[in-house]
Design an enzyme around this catalytic site. Structure first.
Site, PDB file in Angstrom:
ATOM      1  CB  CYS A   1     122.521 -44.374  54.576  1.00  0.00           C
ATOM      2  SG  CYS A   1     123.164 -43.367  53.297  1.00  0.00           S
TER       3      CYS A   1
ATOM      4  CB  CYS B   1     119.438 -39.804  53.646  1.00  0.00           C
ATOM      5  SG  CYS B   1     119.909 -41.365  53.475  1.00  0.00           S
TER       6      CYS B   1
ATOM      7  CG  HIS C   1     105.574 -37.541  60.486  1.00  0.00           C
ATOM      8  ND1 HIS C   1     104.162 -37.263  60.362  1.00  0.00           N
ATOM      9  CD2 HIS C   1     106.241 -36.309  60.703  1.00  0.00           C
ATOM     10  CE1 HIS C   1     103.861 -35.915  60.180  1.00  0.00           C
ATOM     11  NE2 HIS C   1     104.919 -35.310  60.673  1.00  0.00           N
ATOM     12  CD  GLU C   2     105.610 -34.134  65.847  1.00  0.00           C
ATOM     13  OE1 GLU C   2     105.918 -33.133  65.080  1.00  0.00           O
ATOM     14  OE2 GLU C   2     104.565 -33.886  66.456  1.00  0.00           O
TER      15      GLU C   2
ATOM     16  CB  CYS D   1     107.683 -33.507  62.697  1.00  0.00           C
ATOM     17  SG  CYS D   1     107.348 -32.849  61.112  1.00  0.00           S
TER      18      CYS D   1
ATOM     19  NE  ARG E   1     103.101 -31.519  66.494  1.00  0.00           N
ATOM     20  CZ  ARG E   1     103.016 -30.737  65.339  1.00  0.00           C
ATOM     21  NH1 ARG E   1     102.072 -29.798  65.065  1.00  0.00           N
ATOM     22  NH2 ARG E   1     104.026 -31.004  64.309  1.00  0.00           N
TER      23      ARG E   1
ATOM     24  CB  CYS F   1     102.582 -33.751  62.356  1.00  0.00           C
ATOM     25  SG  CYS F   1     103.466 -32.544  61.427  1.00  0.00           S
ATOM     26  CG  HIS F   2      99.330 -29.110  59.648  1.00  0.00           C
ATOM     27  ND1 HIS F   2      98.162 -28.907  59.125  1.00  0.00           N
ATOM     28  CD2 HIS F   2      99.654 -28.552  60.565  1.00  0.00           C
ATOM     29  CE1 HIS F   2      97.540 -28.232  59.897  1.00  0.00           C
ATOM     30  NE2 HIS F   2      98.632 -27.856  60.886  1.00  0.00           N
ATOM     31  CB  THR F   3     102.496 -34.584  56.668  1.00  0.00           C
ATOM     32  OG1 THR F   3     103.303 -34.786  57.698  1.00  0.00           O
ATOM     33  CG2 THR F   3     103.187 -34.211  55.269  1.00  0.00           C
TER      34      THR F   3
ATOM     35  CB  CYS G   1     124.616 -39.112  53.256  1.00  0.00           C
ATOM     36  SG  CYS G   1     123.017 -39.317  54.213  1.00  0.00           S
TER      37      CYS G   1
ATOM     38  NE  ARG H   1     113.708 -38.506  46.712  1.00  0.00           N
ATOM     39  CZ  ARG H   1     113.570 -38.603  45.529  1.00  0.00           C
ATOM     40  NH1 ARG H   1     113.937 -39.536  44.686  1.00  0.00           N
ATOM     41  NH2 ARG H   1     112.868 -37.951  44.888  1.00  0.00           N
TER      42      ARG H   1
ATOM     43  CB  CYS I   1     123.305 -41.846  49.928  1.00  0.00           C
ATOM     44  SG  CYS I   1     122.475 -40.681  50.606  1.00  0.00           S
TER      45      CYS I   1
END
Ligand code: NAD
Ligand code: 022
Ligand code: ZN
Length: 375
Positions: free
Chosen positions: A92, A106, A62-63, A169, A370, A40-42, A98, A110, A95
């Site tokens: 979670c 969340c 992350h995907e 994602c 993708r 993905c782009h990030t 949430c 973090r 928090c």
């Protein structure tokens, strides 16, 4: 244990496939065998060095989708063999964020997540004793990875990993922006700017929500046929429009006795701040909502005349489509399994881990929607 991973050794350098040491799961953590991961782009944004928060060496990605191999002390919601999707936005359920029911952001883990570390402040990855950082709490460019229990969605075990990883994602971001953030009603008009891996999912979200007129905007004419597959009813290439694109789009969306144009909902899926302005200004006077999905480069700013807001337009942003991952991601997997949404045609390339850098090249050239790495 040892695991094979694509390691981001430094900014602007290609990923290197290496054997990495991985420590087992500590309390509240889960060891996952990643079966497939999207690019993905990030990942590219961080690897390029343009991300000021990027840390190296790190394991990006992350995907993903995979299987639980082991659980740490105190883990109750997952067991060995469960099929899971990692969540870069955890849930979670305790928090303040949430509990507010007003946001999906969340805050439980973090700060450590942003520093490339597990919630206890350490990393599970290393090579020869040298620490390797986690990424977005996921690090799916590793065959095995450790995640907090609250950052894993348990999904239907019949679902194919090489397709549902995209739900980690792109799919959730696009469809979620329509359903959770904009809350699009049946019969709405909408404009989607940028028909890439996110914009196409916004289109299919709009179709699912029952939008009437769905305009796609892209500077790449190849994206017209893509858009039509996912519910787009009209296509506009800004390069082929004389003058400003905003009045052109406003004119296209004129409805009712007063003939005031503008779409009920617009979406930026480009990350370009000029496009974000166009999207806001192409939304309807009095009630138009414009959703910023695209992530702009560091230091970029958006601008418009305040009059645009005073006359009733709303600018909104969304992260991970406003989805609460552990609750919403399993539902999206079920929608895919029931044929309510499409994923397969968007996965244009499937690669082996050794060829992961090719996936970045394809994304760069705009040749892929993708690319998915299968372990
Ligand atoms: P992509 O590169 O696949 O697609 C971008 C599309 O925009 C391309 O088709 C391109 O031709 C088009 N485009 C570029 N300039 C344009 C212009 N001036 N006018 C109209 N179209 C233009 O990217 P993607 O994977 O779809 O991601 C889009 C954005 O969404 C990225 O910025 C990404 O970082 C962001 N994103 C945000 C979230 C979130 O949670 N907010 C999640 C995932 C991705
Ligand atoms: C995913 N994104 C872009 C392409 N693929 C993406 C990038 C950033 C965010 C969401 C999606 C994002 C929006 C808001 C935040 N992030 C901040 C969240 C918060 O502070 O609570 C974000 C996220 C994770 C990380 C950094 C920024 C990270 O883990 N490093 C969700
Ligand atoms: Zn992403």
């Amino acid at each position: 244990m040892k695991t094979r991973a694509a390691v981001a050794v430094g900014a602007g350098k290609p990923l290197e496939i290496m054997e990495v040491d991985l420590e087992g799961p500590r309390e509240g953590e889960v060891l996952v065998e990643i079966k497939a991961t999207g690019i993905c782009h990030t990942d590219e944004f961080t690897l390029s060095g343009a991300d000021p928060e990027g840390i190296f060496p790190a394991i990006l990605g992350h995907e993903g989708a995979g299987v639980v191999v082991d659980v740490g002390k105190g883990v109750t919601s997952l067991k060995k063999g469960d099929h899971v999707i990692p969540l870069y936005t955890p849930e979670c359920r305790s928090c303040p964020s949430c509990l507010s029911r007003k946001t999906n952001l969340c805050t439980a883990i973090r700060s450590t997540q942003g520093q490339g570390l597990m919630p206890d402040g350490s990393s599970r990855f290393s090579i020869g004793g040298e620490k390797i950082f986690h990424y977005m709490g996921c690090s799916t460019f590793s065959n095995f990875t450790v995640l907090p229990e609250i950052a894993l969605a348990k999904v239907n075990p019949d679902a194919p990993f090489d397709k549902i990883c995209y739900i980690g994602c792109g799919v959730t971001t696009g469809i979620g922006a329509v359903i959770n953030t904009a809350k699009v009603e049946i019969g709405s008009t909408a404009i989607v700017f940028g028909l890439g891996g996110i914009g196409l999912n916004v289109l299919q979200g709009l179709r699912l929500a029952g939008a009437d007129m769905i305009i796609g905007v892209d500077i790449n004419n190849d994206r017209k046929a893509w858009g039509e597959k996912f519910g787009m009813t009209h296509f506009v290439n800004p390069k082929e429009v004389e003058g400003d694109i905003v009045p052109y789009l406003v004119n296209m969306t004129k409805r009712g006795a007063d003939q005031i144009g503008g779409a009920d909902y617009t979406f930026d899926c480009t990350g370009n701040v000029k496009v974000m302005r166009q999207a806001l200004e192409a939304s309807h006077r009095g009630w138009g909502e414009s959703i910023v999905i695209g992530v702009a480069g560091a230091g970029q700013e958006i601008a418009t005349r305040p009059f645009q807001l005073v006359t009733g337009r709303t600018w909104k942003g969304t992260a991970f489509g406003g989805a609460r991952g552990r609750t919403d991601v399993p539902k999206i997997v079920d929608w895919y399994m029931e044929g309510k949404i499409l994923i397969d045609p968007m996965i244009t390339h499937t690669l082996k881990l050794e060829d992961i850098n090719k996936g970045f090249d394809l994304m760069h050239a705009g040749e892929s929607i993708r690319s998915v790495v299968v372990y």
